[in-house]
Design an enzyme around this catalytic site. Structure first.
Site, PDB file in Angstrom:
ATOM      1  N   LYS A 117       0.845  -1.197   0.000  1.00  0.00           N
ATOM      2  CA  LYS A 117       0.000   0.000   0.000  1.00  0.00           C
ATOM      3  C   LYS A 117       0.879   1.246   0.000  1.00  0.00           C
ATOM      4  O   LYS A 117       1.930   1.260   0.632  1.00  0.00           O
ATOM      5  CB  LYS A 117      -0.883   0.019   1.254  1.00  0.00           C
ATOM      6  CG  LYS A 117      -2.057  -0.946   1.201  1.00  0.00           C
ATOM      7  CD  LYS A 117      -2.963  -0.763   2.394  1.00  0.00           C
ATOM      8  CE  LYS A 117      -4.094  -1.787   2.405  1.00  0.00           C
ATOM      9  NZ  LYS A 117      -5.041  -1.635   1.294  1.00  0.00           N
ATOM     10  N   ARG A 122     -10.344 -11.548   1.737  1.00  0.00           N
ATOM     11  CA  ARG A 122     -11.252 -12.568   1.190  1.00  0.00           C
ATOM     12  C   ARG A 122     -10.618 -13.952   1.246  1.00  0.00           C
ATOM     13  O   ARG A 122     -11.340 -14.947   1.300  1.00  0.00           O
ATOM     14  CB  ARG A 122     -11.683 -12.166  -0.234  1.00  0.00           C
ATOM     15  CG  ARG A 122     -10.581 -12.101  -1.245  1.00  0.00           C
ATOM     16  CD  ARG A 122     -10.975 -11.314  -2.495  1.00  0.00           C
ATOM     17  NE  ARG A 122     -10.919  -9.859  -2.274  1.00  0.00           N
ATOM     18  CZ  ARG A 122     -11.279  -8.942  -3.170  1.00  0.00           C
ATOM     19  NH1 ARG A 122     -11.735  -9.313  -4.349  1.00  0.00           N
ATOM     20  NH2 ARG A 122     -11.180  -7.663  -2.882  1.00  0.00           N
TER      21      ARG A 122
HETATM   22  N1  BES Z   1      -8.219  -3.789   4.181  1.00  0.00           N
HETATM   23  C1  BES Z   1      -8.341  -3.372   2.832  1.00  0.00           C
HETATM   24  C2  BES Z   1      -9.617  -2.575   2.571  1.00  0.00           C
HETATM   25  C3  BES Z   1      -9.709  -1.246   3.253  1.00  0.00           C
HETATM   26  C4  BES Z   1      -9.240  -0.103   2.639  1.00  0.00           C
HETATM   27  C5  BES Z   1     -10.332  -1.126   4.479  1.00  0.00           C
HETATM   28  C6  BES Z   1      -9.368   1.124   3.257  1.00  0.00           C
HETATM   29  C7  BES Z   1     -10.457   0.105   5.112  1.00  0.00           C
HETATM   30  C8  BES Z   1      -9.965   1.222   4.494  1.00  0.00           C
HETATM   31  C9  BES Z   1      -8.349  -4.592   1.917  1.00  0.00           C
HETATM   32  O1  BES Z   1      -7.590  -5.655   2.345  1.00  0.00           O
HETATM   33  C10 BES Z   1      -7.797  -4.163   0.598  1.00  0.00           C
HETATM   34  O2  BES Z   1      -6.656  -3.811   0.555  1.00  0.00           O
HETATM   35  N2  BES Z   1      -8.613  -4.203  -0.451  1.00  0.00           N
HETATM   36  C11 BES Z   1      -8.204  -3.823  -1.740  1.00  0.00           C
HETATM   37  C12 BES Z   1      -8.704  -4.842  -2.731  1.00  0.00           C
HETATM   38  C13 BES Z   1      -8.126  -4.681  -4.126  1.00  0.00           C
HETATM   39  C14 BES Z   1      -6.646  -4.988  -4.110  1.00  0.00           C
HETATM   40  C15 BES Z   1      -8.862  -5.610  -5.055  1.00  0.00           C
HETATM   41  C16 BES Z   1      -8.790  -2.437  -2.020  1.00  0.00           C
HETATM   42  O3  BES Z   1      -9.915  -2.171  -1.616  1.00  0.00           O
HETATM   43  O4  BES Z   1      -8.099  -1.623  -2.604  1.00  0.00           O
HETATM   44 MN    MN Z   2      -5.557  -5.472   1.735  1.00  0.00          MN
END
Ligand code: BES
Ligand code: MN
Ligand code: ZN
Length: 512
Positions: free
Chosen positions: A286, A360
């Site tokens: 990230k 997931r």
């Molecule tokens: N934990 C994150 C989602 C999230 C983002 C929760 C911001 C709270 C605040 C999750 O694991 C994630 O990173 N999701 C990705 C999925 C994508 C890579 C398909 C996302 O939402 O960007």
């Molecule tokens: Mn994630």
């Protein structure tokens, strides 16, 4: 802070609070005080330039000598017919803030007067919950601030006591005993979510939950990484491989309904929570701006723990199972990689399209385990699953995907009654298809990304739902956390979901 309910005002009350609607009418109780104070209350309301009784306005005034109390507080409630559970909670928070601001440590609130669809006991208890939520702070690591060393010039006033004066005080007291416990559960979730990831990692999280819930009669079982390997939770383990803190699976059991229900062939209600104590994204790291808040990624698991705390404390007559999937998603030479093909407990294989779509994968194994082991009557998962959910509904509503209309209408009702807002999202075959693989059974990112990101994530989970399982997926990414303070919420974890789910269980799953 102490909350109590009584039929009459205590003798040495210094601060009295009146609810004032937009028509600024005085309730019968306020009228009596108006007479006692020589018309002071009516005069203030009439001559004050700004106070209109609008929702959330607060006016604090010193009463004239001999009026029988020292301060009068007017709390604007707006149009009575427009009040909701949530808006009453917000009033409770505003009242607390105003009392604090005025340096008032105790107050008595009069409840007669028009509150639309809400009877005085409802209003009193939701005001109390709102005040309690507003009163929360996470300050256990503020050990050396000037305030705690007593150097601050203006010491902060904390409100010590709020009393509610109403005819049906016994009814209010009974309602409050349940809501108070659920509110404590909410604050427990906030504490867990606000805990930093160097202190709260899978093993310490698991042990903390065990230490807090076991004394309440919840059976807590912790599975470590070795056990998970023999159990076949390969996807859950893959996510945690890059971390020095190995994954944990925690199973909570609350047998409040006893064996009879089980014998009648009715399985437990099962709650599954995503418990990523930190989500760096893995090799799909990230960026700055996205990584800082990722200790919040265990909010789903924390919420399940908070719910069980509430169920156990109020001895809910229900058999419930909690499944907390804990891991830390990090970068190292051991991390799982984009393009890895991993196994899952279900037997389906998954190609890793993105290591940041880790939730997931953990949930896939937890959901399979829940269904195989417990044959749930209904299964509800909570997960901070997608940024896309925040894009869609922000911090206000929890987007919820449900494969059963009856369960949805119960959740919808629980949302309105608890004040925790919830909105139904669609499940569709088209999104399940987007998650199908070419060289594996599934891929962990939707083909149409970033479009419908919350929906393809739900579709991915749906691949692990067996025929006949009644299931709901609550994507709490937006509602479990706020970046800055809001009404009744301090910056950080919100504890969203405990009150809604406690209500759902009480109304539809207990004693059946
Ligand atoms: N934990 C994150 C989602 C999230 C983002 C929760 C911001 C709270 C605040 C999750 O694991 C994630 O990173 N999701 C990705 C999925 C994508 C890579 C398909 C996302 O939402 O960007
Ligand atoms: Mn994630
Ligand atoms: Zn995550």
């Amino acid at each position: 802070m102490k909350i109590n309910f009584s039929k009459a005002l205590a003798l040495k009350t210094e601060t009295i609070v009146f609810l004032i609607a937009a028509d600024k009418a005085l309730s019968s109780q306020a009228q009596a005080w108006n007479t006692k104070s020589g018309g002071f209350l009516a005069r203030v309301l009439k001559t004050h330039g700004k106070f209109s009784g609008a929702h959330g306005q607060v006016l604090v005034r010193t009463l004239p000598d001999g009026a029988g109390a020292v301060n009068a507080v007017f709390l604007g409630i707006g149009t009575p017919e427009k009040l909701t559970t949530r808006s009453i909670e917000i009033l409770g928070g505003k009242l607390l803030g105003a009392l604090e601001g005025a340096g008032i440590a105790a107050a008595s609130v009069f409840l007669e007067g028009d509150c639309g669809a809400f009877a005085p006991p409802d209003v009193a208890t939701h005001l109390a919950a709102g005040a309690k939520l507003q009163d929360y702070r996470f300050d256990r690591y503020k050990k050396n601030s000037s305030a705690s060393r007593g150097k601050s010039s203006v010491p902060e006033t904390r409100v010590q006591k709020i009393s509610f004066v109403l005819e049906k005080s016994a009814v209010a007291e009974k309602m409050w005993s349940g809501l108070d416990i659920a509110t404590d559960g909410t604050l427990y979730v906030r504490d867990l979510v606000n805990e930093p990831p160097n202190r709260l990692y899978p093993d310490s999280f698991a042990r903390r939950v065990q230490g807090d819930l076991t004394p309440l009669g919840v059976e807590v079982t912790i599975y470590d990484e070795k056990k998970l390997k023999t159990m076949g939770h390969a996807a859950h383990l893959a996510v945690g491989m890059g971390s020095d803190h190995p994954p944990r699976l925690v199973v909570l059991q609350w047998n409040g309904a006893g064996k009879a229900t089980q014998k009648a062939g009715k399985g437990p209600i099962v709650f599954v929570g995503k418990g990523l104590t930190f989500d760096a994204g893995g090799l799909n790291l990230k960026p700055t701006g996205g990584i800082e808040d990722m200790k919040l990624d265990m909010a789903g698991a924390a919420t399940v723990a908070g719910l069980f705390m509430a169920l156990a404390r109020r001895k809910a007559r229900v058999n419930a199972i909690g499944i907390l999937g804990m891991a830390e998603n990090m970068i190292s030479g051991h991390s799982y990689r984009p393009s890895d093909i991993i196994d899952t407990l279900s037997g389906k294989t998954v190609e890793v399209g993105n290591t940041d779509a880790e939730g997931r994968l953990v949930l896939a194994d937890c959901l399979t385990y829940a269904q195989k082991k417990f044959s749930p009557r209904a299964m509800i998962d909570l997960a901070t699953l997608t940024g896309a959910m925040m894009v869609a509904l922000g911090n206000e509503y929890c987007g919820t995907f449900v494969n059963d209309d009856a369960l949805w209408s119960q959740m919808d009702e629980a949302g309105r009654e608890s004040g925790e807002k919830i909105w139904r999202m669609p499940l569709d075959e088209a999104w399940r298809k987007e998650d199908e693989g070419t060289i594996s059974d599934l891929v962990n990112i939707g083909a149409g990304r970033p479009n419908a990101g919350a929906c393809t994530a739900a579709g991915f989970l749906e691949h692990f739902i067996e025929d006949g399982t009644v299931w709901a997926h609550m994507d709490i990414a937006g509602v479990s956390w706020v970046k800055s303070a809001r009404p009744n919420l301090s910056k950080g974890g919100t504890g969203y979901g405990v009150r809604l789910l406690d209500r759902l269980v009480a109304a539809h799953f207990e004693g059946r």
